[in-house]
Design a protein around this motif. Structure first.
Motif, PDB file in Angstrom:
ATOM      1  N   LYS A 354       0.812  -1.217   0.000  1.00 21.03           N
ATOM      2  CA  LYS A 354       0.000   0.000   0.000  1.00 21.03           C
ATOM      3  C   LYS A 354       0.846   1.267   0.000  1.00 21.03           C
ATOM      4  O   LYS A 354       0.458   2.285  -0.591  1.00 21.03           O
ATOM      5  CB  LYS A 354      -0.919  -0.011   1.224  1.00 21.03           C
ATOM      6  CG  LYS A 354      -1.875   1.175   1.279  1.00 21.03           C
ATOM      7  CD  LYS A 354      -2.802   1.076   2.472  1.00 21.03           C
ATOM      8  CE  LYS A 354      -3.762   2.248   2.518  1.00 21.03           C
ATOM      9  NZ  LYS A 354      -4.685   2.177   3.680  1.00 21.03           N
ATOM     10  N   TYR A 355       2.039   1.191   0.654  1.00 22.02           N
ATOM     11  CA  TYR A 355       2.821   2.420   0.828  1.00 22.02           C
ATOM     12  C   TYR A 355       4.180   2.390   0.120  1.00 22.02           C
ATOM     13  O   TYR A 355       4.933   3.341   0.208  1.00 22.02           O
ATOM     14  CB  TYR A 355       3.040   2.695   2.316  1.00 22.02           C
ATOM     15  CG  TYR A 355       1.771   3.005   3.070  1.00 22.02           C
ATOM     16  CD1 TYR A 355       1.256   4.296   3.079  1.00 22.02           C
ATOM     17  CD2 TYR A 355       1.083   2.011   3.746  1.00 22.02           C
ATOM     18  CE1 TYR A 355       0.081   4.588   3.762  1.00 22.02           C
ATOM     19  CE2 TYR A 355      -0.082   2.288   4.447  1.00 22.02           C
ATOM     20  CZ  TYR A 355      -0.584   3.579   4.438  1.00 22.02           C
ATOM     21  OH  TYR A 355      -1.740   3.862   5.112  1.00 22.02           O
ATOM     22  N   LYS A 403       6.924   1.218   5.027  1.00 18.37           N
ATOM     23  CA  LYS A 403       5.878   1.912   5.752  1.00 18.37           C
ATOM     24  C   LYS A 403       4.673   0.994   5.826  1.00 18.37           C
ATOM     25  O   LYS A 403       4.126   0.577   4.803  1.00 18.37           O
ATOM     26  CB  LYS A 403       5.522   3.217   5.056  1.00 18.37           C
ATOM     27  CG  LYS A 403       4.587   4.112   5.846  1.00 18.37           C
ATOM     28  CD  LYS A 403       4.394   5.446   5.144  1.00 18.37           C
ATOM     29  CE  LYS A 403       3.472   6.367   5.953  1.00 18.37           C
ATOM     30  NZ  LYS A 403       3.269   7.665   5.281  1.00 18.37           N
ATOM     31  N   SER A 405       1.737   1.549   7.795  1.00 19.86           N
ATOM     32  CA  SER A 405       0.479   2.299   7.810  1.00 19.86           C
ATOM     33  C   SER A 405       0.821   3.782   7.810  1.00 19.86           C
ATOM     34  O   SER A 405       1.983   4.162   7.717  1.00 19.86           O
ATOM     35  CB  SER A 405      -0.349   1.934   9.045  1.00 19.86           C
ATOM     36  OG  SER A 405       0.277   2.415  10.229  1.00 19.86           O
ATOM     37  N   SER A 406      -0.192   4.613   7.940  1.00 19.18           N
ATOM     38  CA  SER A 406       0.057   6.059   7.961  1.00 19.18           C
ATOM     39  C   SER A 406       0.831   6.475   9.202  1.00 19.18           C
ATOM     40  O   SER A 406       1.413   7.563   9.243  1.00 19.18           O
ATOM     41  CB  SER A 406      -1.273   6.812   7.894  1.00 19.18           C
ATOM     42  OG  SER A 406      -2.102   6.465   9.010  1.00 19.18           O
ATOM     43  N   TRP A 408       2.849   3.873  11.193  1.00 17.18           N
ATOM     44  CA  TRP A 408       3.959   2.966  11.463  1.00 17.18           C
ATOM     45  C   TRP A 408       4.896   2.889  10.256  1.00 17.18           C
ATOM     46  O   TRP A 408       4.469   2.725   9.126  1.00 17.18           O
ATOM     47  CB  TRP A 408       3.466   1.555  11.772  1.00 17.18           C
ATOM     48  CG  TRP A 408       2.966   1.354  13.163  1.00 17.18           C
ATOM     49  CD1 TRP A 408       1.670   1.309  13.580  1.00 17.18           C
ATOM     50  CD2 TRP A 408       3.763   1.137  14.329  1.00 17.18           C
ATOM     51  NE1 TRP A 408       1.591   1.092  14.923  1.00 17.18           N
ATOM     52  CE2 TRP A 408       2.872   0.979  15.429  1.00 17.18           C
ATOM     53  CE3 TRP A 408       5.135   1.070  14.578  1.00 17.18           C
ATOM     54  CZ2 TRP A 408       3.310   0.765  16.723  1.00 17.18           C
ATOM     55  CZ3 TRP A 408       5.577   0.839  15.868  1.00 17.18           C
ATOM     56  CH2 TRP A 408       4.676   0.687  16.927  1.00 17.18           C
ATOM     57  N   TYR A 442       6.637   5.059  15.374  1.00 18.92           N
ATOM     58  CA  TYR A 442       5.194   5.311  15.406  1.00 18.92           C
ATOM     59  C   TYR A 442       4.966   6.801  15.574  1.00 18.92           C
ATOM     60  O   TYR A 442       5.475   7.425  16.518  1.00 18.92           O
ATOM     61  CB  TYR A 442       4.534   4.549  16.558  1.00 18.92           C
ATOM     62  CG  TYR A 442       3.037   4.763  16.652  1.00 18.92           C
ATOM     63  CD1 TYR A 442       2.181   4.069  15.813  1.00 18.92           C
ATOM     64  CD2 TYR A 442       2.499   5.663  17.576  1.00 18.92           C
ATOM     65  CE1 TYR A 442       0.803   4.268  15.884  1.00 18.92           C
ATOM     66  CE2 TYR A 442       1.131   5.863  17.648  1.00 18.92           C
ATOM     67  CZ  TYR A 442       0.281   5.162  16.803  1.00 18.92           C
ATOM     68  OH  TYR A 442      -1.077   5.360  16.876  1.00 18.92           O
TER      69      TYR A 442
END
Length: 553
Positions: A354-355, A403, A405-406, A408, A442
């Motif tokens: 996703k990232y 990456k 998540s937005s 982590w 984080y």
């Protein structure tokens, strides 16, 4: 600090009155050393020591001036060059600069090509400032032509070395001359001479040593390549500070670099061969034991390996081997190289997710020259130019940045190292080590975050100061963009001697506002090398408080 405040007031006044512009910076690094039953008692004089630097730069139209005041009171930090003591002006200069002409009188810094024949620079963490004090002129008659001439003596503490340095450099943009639109082609030529007259009995002694460099840089689209070859004239052999007035050797170096870079992919490969390329402005700089303070070095010969950010990956650090040495272990130089591969996997791909994902691979390997030595008569034969001798160092590393998540993001690093302590450090042994590192960050918001890091190293080192396995970790909390706290520890839990199983912990924090940063910490320093850009300084094991202050205005 009072002087810095006065400078700030003058800067504001001068700019308001159109009297030119004054800028500068203040840096203070202080430590208070304490006794520790694990790292040992502090047995030297002056437990409190401080290195301080105040630099002022003044410009008005095309004219400029600068000065750097330095203070090492009551003494410099541990294992800095012994001539850094007291308070005095370290560097100063005045000059003129326009589009075509630049003239400097006083202290100046310069680099010819890659630095194989000349580089003067400053690194306060390493205790290096080998600026030249003299005169420097650069002239650009056309856009594609630059000519530089210089003369000076290198800085040596608050004094200068005995050797006179002469230099000439020219850069020609052949691509411009030939009308190339997309192809870059540049030619460079350099000369550096060191003149140091000595009282010796040898009537054939020549006080001048000359070094010549020629290089070519090429680029076309995503591809680039460069090459540099250096010839260093005959120079008197020196070993641990002793000069052998009847023994002379010349030297040479070859540096090749190839690369390819486009969106999402980068490949860079470097090859270097050096033979007897140690070059000092003062020949006897071995007086402190093979020049551990990196003083009076004319050229720049860093280790071409990956520069790691993690403490365990910096225990077995390769240092370049450019010198000719007969004792205690015969070496004539080094040959080897490294290759870096960078790959970015875009969002939405299998590996990108996703990232997106970034992967960096590095492979570095270094050998001695395949030479035959006669230590009794002090002569040698370096054999075939591209022949590889004894292996010194080999390292393979992989770094994955992902990456999740937005909030982590993670970094995983693997390092596999072979390190020949016999040839790199002149002490018995060979080491194989494997290191794993995992880091996660984080983010709570735009500026608040927490970072956690874990490290482990498996090693077969038999040296009791570094033996066997290590573990380490870091916890860092950023309250905002101004204030942060940290705690870190590395532990040689695998040492067979339980008394040497030491937690090298450190904890502290920092506060940043504008261009001012204040950092404070307390902890233990593992004895070993501190390296910046492939150049290293040895730091002895110690425990104490540290305070760092830096500001610019």
């Amino acid at each position: 600090m009072r002087f810095a405040a006065v400078a700030l007031l003058w800067s504001a006044f001068a700019q308001a009155q159109d009297y030119g512009q004054l800028s500068g910076g203040l840096e203070s690094n202080s430590q208070y050393y304490v006794d520790d039953k694990k790292t040992g008692d502090f047995t030297e004089d002056d437990r409190f020591r401080s290195n301080n630097y105040l630099r002022l730069d003044y410009t008005i139209k095309n004219w400029f001036a600068n000065v750097q005041l330095e203070s090492f009171e009551p003494r410099a930090l541990l294992n800095y060059y012994p001539k850094y003591e007291g308070t005095d002006f370290g560097t100063f200069s005045v000059g003129y600069k326009s589009q075509k002409l630049e003239v400097t009188v006083g202290n100046f810094y310069e680099q010819f090509g890659s630095g194989l024949v000349l580089r003067t620079w400053e690194d306060r963490q390493l205790g290096i400032n080998n600026s030249l004090r003299g005169g420097h002129v650069t002239y650009r008659p056309f856009d594609a032509v630059e000519v530089t001439a210089l003369y000076g003596r290198q800085r040596d503490g608050f004094e200068v070395s005995r050797g006179d340095i002469y230099g000439f450099n020219t850069e020609l943009g052949l691509g411009n001359f030939l009308g190339f639109e997309t192809t870059g082609l540049d030619l460079g030529f350099s000369y550096v001479g060191r003149y140091e007259d000595l009282e010796v009995d040898n009537t054939e002694f020549n006080p001048m040593t000359n070094a010549f460099s020629t290089r070519l840089d090429f680029s076309e689209g995503s591809f680039y390549a460069s090459g540099e070859y250096v010839l260093k004239g005959k120079d008197m052999y020196q070993e641990l500070g002793d000069l052998y007035e009847d023994t002379y050797f010349d030297g040479n170096a070859l540096l090749l670099n190839l690369g390819y870079a486009k969106s999402g992919l980068g490949i860079d490969a470097t090859f270097r061969r050096m033979e007897n390329m140690a070059f000092y402005s003062q020949r006897d700089q071995g007086q402190y034991g093979d020049n551990p303070y990196n003083q009076d070095v004319v050229n720049y010969l860093p280790a071409l390996t990956k520069q790691h950010d993690y403490s365990l990956a910096n225990i077995y650090v390769y240092q370049s081997q450019p010198k000719l040495v007969f004792n205690p272990l015969a070496k004539a130089g080094e040959i080897g190289g490294q290759i870096d591969v960078y790959k970015k996997f875009n969002r939405g791909t299998i590996l990108g997710g996703k990232y997106g994902t970034k992967i960096a691979l590095n492979y570095a390997t270094w050998y001695g020259l395949d030479s035959k030595f006669n230590a009794v008569e002090r002569n040698y034969d370096s054999g075939d130019f591209l022949a590889f001798g004894q292996k010194y160092f080999r390292e393979t590393s992989m770094e994955v940045r992902k990456k999740i998540s937005s909030k982590w993001s993670t970094i995983v690093t693997l390092v596999d190292t072979y390190y020949n302590t016999k040839y790199v450090e002149d002490r018995a042994g060979e080491v194989n080590a494997f290191i794993t590192i995992a880091e996660a960050t984080y983010k709570f918001g735009s500026s608040k975050s927490v970072r956690i890091e874990g490290q482990h190293m498996w090693s077969d080192d038999k040296d009791h100061d570094r033996a066997k396995n290590w573990a380490g970790g870091t916890l860092e909390y950023n309250f905002n963009s101004k204030f942060a706290l940290f705690a870190t520890d590395i532990w040689n839990y695998g040492n067979p001697d339980e008394d040497r199983q030491i937690h090298y912990y450190n904890f502290g924090g920092s506060f940043t506002k504008g261009s001012t940063r204040i950092g404070a910490s307390y902890g233990r320093q593992r004895g070993g090398l501190v390296c910046v850009g492939g150049i290293c300084r040895y730091v002895p094991q110690n425990t104490g408080f540290t305070l760092n202050i830096a500001t610019a205005f």
